[in-house]
Design an enzyme around this catalytic site. Sequence first.
Site, PDB file in Angstrom:
ATOM      1  N   ASN A  18      62.659  61.058  -2.739  1.00 34.04           N
ATOM      2  CA  ASN A  18      61.483  60.284  -2.325  1.00 34.04           C
ATOM      3  C   ASN A  18      61.027  60.877  -0.999  1.00 34.04           C
ATOM      4  O   ASN A  18      61.648  60.641   0.038  1.00 34.04           O
ATOM      5  CB  ASN A  18      61.872  58.805  -2.174  1.00 34.04           C
ATOM      6  CG  ASN A  18      60.736  57.984  -1.574  1.00 34.04           C
ATOM      7  OD1 ASN A  18      59.610  58.458  -1.470  1.00 34.04           O
ATOM      8  ND2 ASN A  18      61.036  56.750  -1.192  1.00 34.04           N
ATOM      9  N   LYS A  44      58.486  60.232   0.672  1.00 37.03           N
ATOM     10  CA  LYS A  44      57.753  59.282   1.540  1.00 37.03           C
ATOM     11  C   LYS A  44      56.476  59.968   2.048  1.00 37.03           C
ATOM     12  O   LYS A  44      55.929  60.807   1.364  1.00 37.03           O
ATOM     13  CB  LYS A  44      58.663  58.740   2.651  1.00 37.03           C
ATOM     14  CG  LYS A  44      59.973  58.182   2.059  1.00 37.03           C
ATOM     15  CD  LYS A  44      60.793  57.375   3.017  1.00 37.03           C
ATOM     16  CE  LYS A  44      62.056  56.884   2.303  1.00 37.03           C
ATOM     17  NZ  LYS A  44      62.900  56.030   3.144  1.00 37.03           N
ATOM     18  N   HIS A  59      59.573  49.736  -3.474  1.00 37.11           N
ATOM     19  CA  HIS A  59      60.419  50.300  -2.416  1.00 37.11           C
ATOM     20  C   HIS A  59      60.436  49.326  -1.239  1.00 37.11           C
ATOM     21  O   HIS A  59      59.438  48.672  -0.959  1.00 37.11           O
ATOM     22  CB  HIS A  59      59.877  51.666  -1.983  1.00 37.11           C
ATOM     23  CG  HIS A  59      60.831  52.376  -1.076  1.00 37.11           C
ATOM     24  ND1 HIS A  59      60.915  52.081   0.267  1.00 37.11           N
ATOM     25  CD2 HIS A  59      61.767  53.322  -1.319  1.00 37.11           C
ATOM     26  CE1 HIS A  59      61.870  52.831   0.805  1.00 37.11           C
ATOM     27  NE2 HIS A  59      62.399  53.592  -0.132  1.00 37.11           N
ATOM     28  N   GLU A 100      60.133  49.694   1.797  1.00 39.05           N
ATOM     29  CA  GLU A 100      59.058  49.892   2.779  1.00 39.05           C
ATOM     30  C   GLU A 100      57.751  49.258   2.291  1.00 39.05           C
ATOM     31  O   GLU A 100      56.963  48.757   3.079  1.00 39.05           O
ATOM     32  CB  GLU A 100      58.889  51.398   3.062  1.00 39.05           C
ATOM     33  CG  GLU A 100      60.048  51.912   3.906  1.00 39.05           C
ATOM     34  CD  GLU A 100      60.460  53.342   3.626  1.00 39.05           C
ATOM     35  OE1 GLU A 100      59.658  54.123   3.081  1.00 39.05           O
ATOM     36  OE2 GLU A 100      61.618  53.683   3.954  1.00 39.05           O
ATOM     37  N   GLU A 138      68.898  49.967  -3.288  1.00 47.68           N
ATOM     38  CA  GLU A 138      68.793  50.557  -1.953  1.00 47.68           C
ATOM     39  C   GLU A 138      68.980  49.461  -0.910  1.00 47.68           C
ATOM     40  O   GLU A 138      68.021  48.757  -0.571  1.00 47.68           O
ATOM     41  CB  GLU A 138      67.403  51.190  -1.757  1.00 47.68           C
ATOM     42  CG  GLU A 138      67.092  52.314  -2.710  1.00 47.68           C
ATOM     43  CD  GLU A 138      66.039  53.247  -2.121  1.00 47.68           C
ATOM     44  OE1 GLU A 138      66.396  54.404  -1.869  1.00 47.68           O
ATOM     45  OE2 GLU A 138      64.893  52.830  -1.897  1.00 47.68           O
ATOM     46  N   GLY A 198      67.451  55.255   5.836  1.00 46.39           N
ATOM     47  CA  GLY A 198      67.016  55.982   7.028  1.00 46.39           C
ATOM     48  C   GLY A 198      67.846  55.691   8.258  1.00 46.39           C
ATOM     49  O   GLY A 198      67.446  56.002   9.372  1.00 46.39           O
ATOM     50  N   SER A 241      70.562  56.680   2.805  1.00 48.30           N
ATOM     51  CA  SER A 241      71.322  57.693   3.545  1.00 48.30           C
ATOM     52  C   SER A 241      72.284  58.505   2.673  1.00 48.30           C
ATOM     53  O   SER A 241      73.375  58.874   3.116  1.00 48.30           O
ATOM     54  CB  SER A 241      72.074  57.060   4.725  1.00 48.30           C
ATOM     55  OG  SER A 241      71.152  56.451   5.608  1.00 48.30           O
TER      56      SER A 241
HETATM   57  P1  13P Z   1      67.103  57.821   3.198  1.00 53.68           P
HETATM   58  O1  13P Z   1      67.812  58.694   2.195  1.00 53.68           O
HETATM   59  O2  13P Z   1      66.309  58.602   4.191  1.00 53.68           O
HETATM   60  O3  13P Z   1      68.011  56.798   3.793  1.00 53.68           O
HETATM   61  O4  13P Z   1      66.003  56.999   2.364  1.00 53.68           O
HETATM   62  C1  13P Z   1      66.382  56.325   1.230  1.00 53.68           C
HETATM   63  C2  13P Z   1      65.176  55.868   0.536  1.00 53.68           C
HETATM   64  O5  13P Z   1      64.478  54.987   1.001  1.00 53.68           O
HETATM   65  C3  13P Z   1      64.827  56.500  -0.731  1.00 53.68           C
HETATM   66  O6  13P Z   1      63.840  55.804  -1.399  1.00 53.68           O
END
Ligand code: 13P
Length: 251
Positions: free
Chosen positions: A10, A12, A96, A98, A168, A174, A213
């Site tokens: 992803n 982002k 997601h 976010e 997740e 992150g 992560s």
């Molecule tokens: P990270 O791997 O940067 O923690 O992000 C995970 C994520 O949100 C994947 O959709």
Amino acid sequence: MVRTKLIAGNWKMNGDSRSIKQLMDGIKEQLDPAWQSEVLVCAPAVYLPLVVDFVGISGIKVGAQNLSQQAQGAFTGEISAAMLSDVGGQYVLVGHSERRSLYGENSKLVAEKFNAALTKGLIPVLCVGETLEEREAGTTMTVVKGQIDAVIEQYGIETLGQGVIAYEPVWAIGTGKTASPEQAQAVHADIRAHLAQFDAQIAHKTRILYGGSMNPTNAEQLLAQPDIDGGLIGGASLKAEQFIAICKAAG
Ligand code: 13P
């Protein structure tokens, strides 16, 4: 039936045409055709055609990160399932964390997006997960089940079974703080047991990815868990060597 592992990047809101070409070159170069896992990259929507061109016949799948729940019409700024599919998208992330926390998407809307994706032949990846406060309050499974049940209640277990689930934990996204393989496995097993209450076969065949992560150091142990069927990778998916190392760990 063996579930084919899915390793999904992803990206982002990162990258530009140049960096994306570089990243795709790196991934394609190092991808081993002997690996059994499915590999997916979820790009910013404007770059989908570029990425679709780039993957060519490599077998890498391409996905988007969001879509509209609406089919078409006066929805300024939105992108429909049909459009994503038209430019070669095969998967799309929905819900997601976010999107849920920064753009106010609730589980009902996420379920509508999940269903909208399927109507145009896209495979939705339903992202679920608890915040740190929710985990500490012991409500992880209540939260996760609620996010999943929103799809089942509106559209049925058969609809849910046509997509992929990504667990997740919000506190692991992150942050560099991964769920331990045991912590992740426990939630994945509970999710599968929950699905089995509706339909045992669907529970058995549904892929449940872990995200938060994931990196080349922790991927192998996470992916070795019986109910972890792949990864949804943010940061580490932006570096070809790291993403490839995770694909390799999946085998
Ligand atoms: P990270 O791997 O940067 O923690 O992000 C995970 C994520 O949100 C994947 O959709």
